[in-house]
Design an enzyme around this catalytic site. Structure first.
Site, mmCIF file in Angstrom:
data_model
loop_
_atom_site.group_PDB
_atom_site.id
_atom_site.type_symbol
_atom_site.label_atom_id
_atom_site.label_comp_id
_atom_site.label_asym_id
_atom_site.label_seq_id
_atom_site.Cartn_x
_atom_site.Cartn_y
_atom_site.Cartn_z
ATOM 1 N N ASN A 106 -13.983 -61.536 3.787
ATOM 2 C CA ASN A 106 -13.081 -62.439 4.501
ATOM 3 C C ASN A 106 -13.571 -62.603 5.934
ATOM 4 O O ASN A 106 -14.070 -61.654 6.525
ATOM 5 C CB ASN A 106 -11.662 -61.847 4.504
ATOM 6 C CG ASN A 106 -10.620 -62.790 5.070
ATOM 7 O OD1 ASN A 106 -10.785 -64.010 5.033
ATOM 8 N ND2 ASN A 106 -9.547 -62.229 5.603
ATOM 9 N N HIS A 108 -12.354 -63.467 9.831
ATOM 10 C CA HIS A 108 -11.098 -63.356 10.583
ATOM 11 C C HIS A 108 -11.342 -63.709 12.053
ATOM 12 O O HIS A 108 -12.289 -63.187 12.656
ATOM 13 C CB HIS A 108 -10.523 -61.943 10.470
ATOM 14 C CG HIS A 108 -9.186 -61.806 11.121
ATOM 15 N ND1 HIS A 108 -8.041 -62.324 10.570
ATOM 16 C CD2 HIS A 108 -8.826 -61.255 12.311
ATOM 17 C CE1 HIS A 108 -7.023 -62.092 11.374
ATOM 18 N NE2 HIS A 108 -7.468 -61.441 12.437
ATOM 19 N N SER A 135 -14.549 -61.497 13.166
ATOM 20 C CA SER A 135 -14.942 -60.391 12.294
ATOM 21 C C SER A 135 -15.193 -60.894 10.882
ATOM 22 O O SER A 135 -14.582 -61.868 10.442
ATOM 23 C CB SER A 135 -13.825 -59.331 12.219
ATOM 24 O OG SER A 135 -13.433 -58.886 13.496
ATOM 25 N N ASP A 144 -6.157 -57.400 6.271
ATOM 26 C CA ASP A 144 -7.294 -57.318 7.200
ATOM 27 C C ASP A 144 -7.633 -55.870 7.566
ATOM 28 O O ASP A 144 -7.976 -55.577 8.719
ATOM 29 C CB ASP A 144 -7.017 -58.163 8.464
ATOM 30 C CG ASP A 144 -6.856 -59.638 8.132
ATOM 31 O OD1 ASP A 144 -7.553 -60.130 7.229
ATOM 32 O OD2 ASP A 144 -6.004 -60.305 8.759
HETATM 33 C C1 GRF Z 1 -11.075 -69.525 10.278
HETATM 34 O O1 GRF Z 1 -10.913 -69.188 11.624
HETATM 35 C C2 GRF Z 1 -10.643 -68.403 9.392
HETATM 36 O O2 GRF Z 1 -11.060 -67.174 9.819
HETATM 37 C C3 GRF Z 1 -9.171 -68.558 9.515
HETATM 38 O O3 GRF Z 1 -8.980 -69.932 9.327
HETATM 39 C C4 GRF Z 1 -10.096 -70.599 9.850
HETATM 40 C C5 GRF Z 1 -10.659 -71.505 8.803
HETATM 41 O O4 GRF Z 1 -11.214 -72.625 9.373
HETATM 42 N N1 GRF Z 1 -8.445 -67.677 8.651
HETATM 43 P P1 GRF Z 1 -11.976 -73.695 8.464
HETATM 44 O O5 GRF Z 1 -11.019 -74.117 7.350
HETATM 45 O O6 GRF Z 1 -13.228 -73.062 7.948
HETATM 46 O O7 GRF Z 1 -12.267 -74.835 9.393
#
Ligand code: GRF
Length: 198
Positions: A106, A108, A135, A144
């Site tokens: 994942n 984050h 991360s 997380d």
């Molecule tokens: C990223 O910052 C991810 O970590 C978070 O949502 C965002 C996704 O952005 N959980 P995208 O859909 O790839 O533009």
């Protein structure tokens, strides 16, 4: 060659970056499918790269478990080597995590263990910290809480809003994600023996 399924909920800009990286014949991973929990706009990136995509709409199911069961069926059909959660805004139930662990990672938008959860950018701003980060972690059955595979600090600047800060974090997330997937593919990162949290 490492086969990767990517799960998204949103615009998929991190997915797009991974698709572009994997389009290079020298990159050791291939995106084999993109899935979403809704009709996410980011699915268009899969179409642009001729990658099959699927939607398991969360709202069509009575419970998270029923939704995840369907999602699990799709993943079982695809049999990816790795599942990347790239902005999937759903918690996966423990049963699905257990089925694939440790092969789910994942991204984050915070420097874990700081600011876990769905609002990592908002929470960092609200806390008034001078720096936050990005991360990439292994998914376990917490929120997380899994082993950290890569992370980097990013300053919080005067005038930052949630959107401005998030847009500055995302390019770092993309770079870390592409690098982590490459290192998993080459065996440089062994997911069955990930580093312990500091
Ligand atoms: C990223 O910052 C991810 O970590 C978070 O949502 C965002 C996704 O952005 N959980 P995208 O859909 O790839 O533009």
């Amino acid at each position: 060659m490492l086969s990767v399924a990517v799960l998204i909920s949103g615009t998929g800009s991190n997915l797009r970056a991974l698709l572009e990286a994997a389009d290079d014949p020298g990159y050791p991973a291939r995106i084999v499918a993109v899935g979403a929990d809704r009709d996410a706009s980011g699915l268009a990136h899969a179409a642009a790269f001729d990658i099959p995509s699927f939607v398991v709409p969360f709202r069509d199911y009575a419970s998270r478990e029923e939704w995840a069961e369907q999602l699990g069926h799709r993943l079982d059909e695809i049999q990816p080597d790795l599942i990347v959660l790239s902005g999937l805004m759903r918690l996966l139930p423990a049963s699905l995590v257990a089925r694939w662990q440790p092969r789910i990672i994942n991204t984050h938008p915070a420097y874990l263990p700081e600011f876990p959860g769905a609002h990592g950018v908002r929470d960092a701003l609200a806390a008034g910290v001078a720096q936050t980060g990005a991360s990439v972690i292994v998914v376990d059955d917490g929120v997380d809480t899994g082993p950290i595979l890569a992370q980097e600090r990013i300053p919080v600047l005067p005038g930052d809003t949630e959107d401005i800060l998030h847009e500055r974090i995302k390019p770092v997330e993309r770079r870390l994600l592409i690098e982590v997937v490459r290192r998993i593919a080459t065996g440089d990162i062994d997911l069955s023996a990930p580093p312990a949290r500091p």
